[in-house]
Write a protein that holds these residues in place. Structure first.
Motif, PDB file in Angstrom:
ATOM      1  N   VAL A   1       0.846  -1.204   0.000  1.00  0.00           N
ATOM      2  CA  VAL A   1       0.000   0.000   0.000  1.00  0.00           C
ATOM      3  C   VAL A   1       0.877   1.248   0.000  1.00  0.00           C
ATOM      4  O   VAL A   1       0.652   2.185  -0.779  1.00  0.00           O
ATOM      5  CB  VAL A   1      -0.957  -0.003   1.211  1.00  0.00           C
ATOM      6  CG1 VAL A   1      -1.673   1.340   1.339  1.00  0.00           C
ATOM      7  CG2 VAL A   1      -1.974  -1.130   1.074  1.00  0.00           C
ATOM      8  N   THR A   2       1.910   1.272   0.848  1.00  0.00           N
ATOM      9  CA  THR A   2       2.797   2.434   0.867  1.00  0.00           C
ATOM     10  C   THR A   2       3.603   2.527  -0.435  1.00  0.00           C
ATOM     11  O   THR A   2       3.903   3.627  -0.900  1.00  0.00           O
ATOM     12  CB  THR A   2       3.754   2.403   2.079  1.00  0.00           C
ATOM     13  OG1 THR A   2       4.457   1.149   2.097  1.00  0.00           O
ATOM     14  CG2 THR A   2       2.986   2.576   3.379  1.00  0.00           C
ATOM     15  N   GLY A   3       3.923   1.376  -1.025  1.00  0.00           N
ATOM     16  CA  GLY A   3       4.603   1.375  -2.320  1.00  0.00           C
ATOM     17  C   GLY A   3       3.732   1.984  -3.403  1.00  0.00           C
ATOM     18  O   GLY A   3       4.214   2.733  -4.262  1.00  0.00           O
ATOM     19  N   CYS A   4       2.437   1.670  -3.373  1.00  0.00           N
ATOM     20  CA  CYS A   4       1.499   2.263  -4.340  1.00  0.00           C
ATOM     21  C   CYS A   4       1.423   3.772  -4.158  1.00  0.00           C
ATOM     22  O   CYS A   4       1.351   4.520  -5.142  1.00  0.00           O
ATOM     23  CB  CYS A   4       0.112   1.652  -4.186  1.00  0.00           C
ATOM     24  SG  CYS A   4      -0.085   0.025  -4.952  1.00  0.00           S
ATOM     25  N   MET A   5       1.455   4.228  -2.912  1.00  0.00           N
ATOM     26  CA  MET A   5       1.405   5.673  -2.669  1.00  0.00           C
ATOM     27  C   MET A   5       2.684   6.351  -3.175  1.00  0.00           C
ATOM     28  O   MET A   5       2.632   7.449  -3.742  1.00  0.00           O
ATOM     29  CB  MET A   5       1.159   5.959  -1.187  1.00  0.00           C
ATOM     30  CG  MET A   5      -0.250   5.577  -0.747  1.00  0.00           C
ATOM     31  SD  MET A   5      -0.689   6.144   0.917  1.00  0.00           S
ATOM     32  CE  MET A   5       0.236   4.972   1.919  1.00  0.00           C
ATOM     33  N   ALA A   6       3.825   5.690  -2.995  1.00  0.00           N
ATOM     34  CA  ALA A   6       5.086   6.230  -3.521  1.00  0.00           C
ATOM     35  C   ALA A   6       5.045   6.274  -5.043  1.00  0.00           C
ATOM     36  O   ALA A   6       5.501   7.244  -5.665  1.00  0.00           O
ATOM     37  CB  ALA A   6       6.260   5.383  -3.034  1.00  0.00           C
ATOM     38  N   ALA A   7       4.484   5.235  -5.656  1.00  0.00           N
ATOM     39  CA  ALA A   7       4.361   5.196  -7.117  1.00  0.00           C
ATOM     40  C   ALA A   7       3.437   6.304  -7.606  1.00  0.00           C
ATOM     41  O   ALA A   7       3.717   6.964  -8.609  1.00  0.00           O
ATOM     42  CB  ALA A   7       3.850   3.831  -7.568  1.00  0.00           C
ATOM     43  N   LEU A   8       2.323   6.521  -6.897  1.00  0.00           N
ATOM     44  CA  LEU A   8       1.400   7.602  -7.263  1.00  0.00           C
ATOM     45  C   LEU A   8       2.130   8.941  -7.290  1.00  0.00           C
ATOM     46  O   LEU A   8       2.002   9.712  -8.242  1.00  0.00           O
ATOM     47  CB  LEU A   8       0.230   7.649  -6.267  1.00  0.00           C
ATOM     48  CG  LEU A   8      -0.847   8.712  -6.479  1.00  0.00           C
ATOM     49  CD1 LEU A   8      -2.166   8.266  -5.862  1.00  0.00           C
ATOM     50  CD2 LEU A   8      -0.458  10.067  -5.883  1.00  0.00           C
ATOM     51  N   ALA A   9       2.911   9.208  -6.244  1.00  0.00           N
ATOM     52  CA  ALA A   9       3.618  10.490  -6.162  1.00  0.00           C
ATOM     53  C   ALA A   9       4.615  10.642  -7.307  1.00  0.00           C
ATOM     54  O   ALA A   9       4.718  11.716  -7.913  1.00  0.00           O
ATOM     55  CB  ALA A   9       4.330  10.603  -4.816  1.00  0.00           C
ATOM     56  N   ARG A  10       5.340   9.570  -7.622  1.00  0.00           N
ATOM     57  CA  ARG A  10       6.340   9.650  -8.689  1.00  0.00           C
ATOM     58  C   ARG A  10       5.680   9.790 -10.059  1.00  0.00           C
ATOM     59  O   ARG A  10       6.130  10.574 -10.909  1.00  0.00           O
ATOM     60  CB  ARG A  10       7.225   8.402  -8.650  1.00  0.00           C
ATOM     61  CG  ARG A  10       8.291   8.356  -9.735  1.00  0.00           C
ATOM     62  CD  ARG A  10       9.248   9.526  -9.664  1.00  0.00           C
ATOM     63  NE  ARG A  10      10.334   9.361 -10.634  1.00  0.00           N
ATOM     64  CZ  ARG A  10      11.052  10.356 -11.134  1.00  0.00           C
ATOM     65  NH1 ARG A  10      10.829  11.604 -10.741  1.00  0.00           N
ATOM     66  NH2 ARG A  10      12.008  10.121 -12.006  1.00  0.00           N
ATOM     67  N   ILE A  11       4.603   9.048 -10.288  1.00  0.00           N
ATOM     68  CA  ILE A  11       3.883   9.148 -11.559  1.00  0.00           C
ATOM     69  C   ILE A  11       3.338  10.568 -11.751  1.00  0.00           C
ATOM     70  O   ILE A  11       3.448  11.158 -12.821  1.00  0.00           O
ATOM     71  CB  ILE A  11       2.755   8.103 -11.632  1.00  0.00           C
ATOM     72  CG1 ILE A  11       3.356   6.699 -11.803  1.00  0.00           C
ATOM     73  CG2 ILE A  11       1.782   8.403 -12.759  1.00  0.00           C
ATOM     74  CD1 ILE A  11       2.350   5.566 -11.630  1.00  0.00           C
ATOM     75  N   HIS A  12       2.779  11.129 -10.685  1.00  0.00           N
ATOM     76  CA  HIS A  12       2.245  12.491 -10.759  1.00  0.00           C
ATOM     77  C   HIS A  12       3.359  13.490 -11.055  1.00  0.00           C
ATOM     78  O   HIS A  12       3.195  14.403 -11.891  1.00  0.00           O
ATOM     79  CB  HIS A  12       1.536  12.857  -9.456  1.00  0.00           C
ATOM     80  CG  HIS A  12       0.951  14.226  -9.457  1.00  0.00           C
ATOM     81  ND1 HIS A  12       1.437  15.243  -8.658  1.00  0.00           N
ATOM     82  CD2 HIS A  12      -0.057  14.763 -10.178  1.00  0.00           C
ATOM     83  CE1 HIS A  12       0.737  16.346  -8.882  1.00  0.00           C
ATOM     84  NE2 HIS A  12      -0.176  16.083  -9.786  1.00  0.00           N
TER      85      HIS A  12
END
Length: 201
Positions: A124-135
């Motif tokens: 879940v925290t990995g997905c949030m990190a990915a969201l931030a980087r993608i954005h």
């Protein structure tokens, strides 16, 4: 930012793969220069699509296919490209860490990135990190086409969400109406009740 959502078997991964093949990527993933083949399993749809891109539009590009990233990691080692992926072989990192290394070190502004279920390896925290980087990369001129089941990734601001319905057609939906979001919210609203329903004989 374009996200594709739908049930398993709806065709979202097939569509991302076909776009990747039509755009000149290796069907198993990687950059356009990757030409290895472990087992041909791609659909013929890629040969029927035409993808238009302006010359010089992309400064970087990559096709991430979660199910075959192990093979891509092996090719990265074989081509001695480890430095471009954070300096550590993806085989020496956990699956999720190697995905985040890819996003943080290999993906750059002004790129084209096709991702097939990147959440497969992420917490879940990995997905949030990915969201931030993608954005961050999208704000820097990168284009993403992503097939996903993750309500977290779908929350990228200003993303377009296309849902493949039971009729096989693409429908634009809002975040709140996207299938992964609706389904996850219903489960988390009352997990005990949902589990009892699922386990009822």
């Amino acid at each position: 930012m374009t996200f594709l959502v739908g049930e398993n078997g709806s065709g979202k991964s097939t569509l991302v793969e076909a776009i990747a093949v039509a755009a000149g990527f290796n069907a198993e993933g990687g950059s356009r220069s990757f030409r290895f083949s472990t087992r041909a399993s791609e659909s013929t749809l890629g040969g029927a699509l035409r993808v238009g891109r302006a010359p010089g539009r992309e400064l970087s590009s990559f096709f991430l296919r979660a199910e075959s990233f192990y093979n891509v990691a092996t090719e990265i080692e074989a081509l001695d490209l480890v430095d471009a992926y954070g300096g550590v072989s993806p085989h020496e990192r956990s699956h999720g860490q190697s995905f985040l290394d890819l996003l943080n070190h290999r993906f750059r502004p002004g790129g084209l990135y096709l991702l097939d279920e990147p959440e497969a390896a992420l917490s879940v925290t990995g997905c949030m990190a990915a969201l931030a980087r993608i954005h961050e990369l999208a704000r820097q001129g990168s284009q993403f086409i992503v097939a996903t089941h993750s309500p977290i990734l779908l929350a990228v601001p200003r993303a377009r969400i296309l849902e493949i319905g039971d009729d096989g057609r693409l429908h634009t939906v809002s975040y709140d109406d996207a299938l992964p979001v609706v389904t996850m919210r219903a489960f988390l609203a009352d997990p005990g009740h949902r589990v009892r329903d699922l386990l009822r004989p």
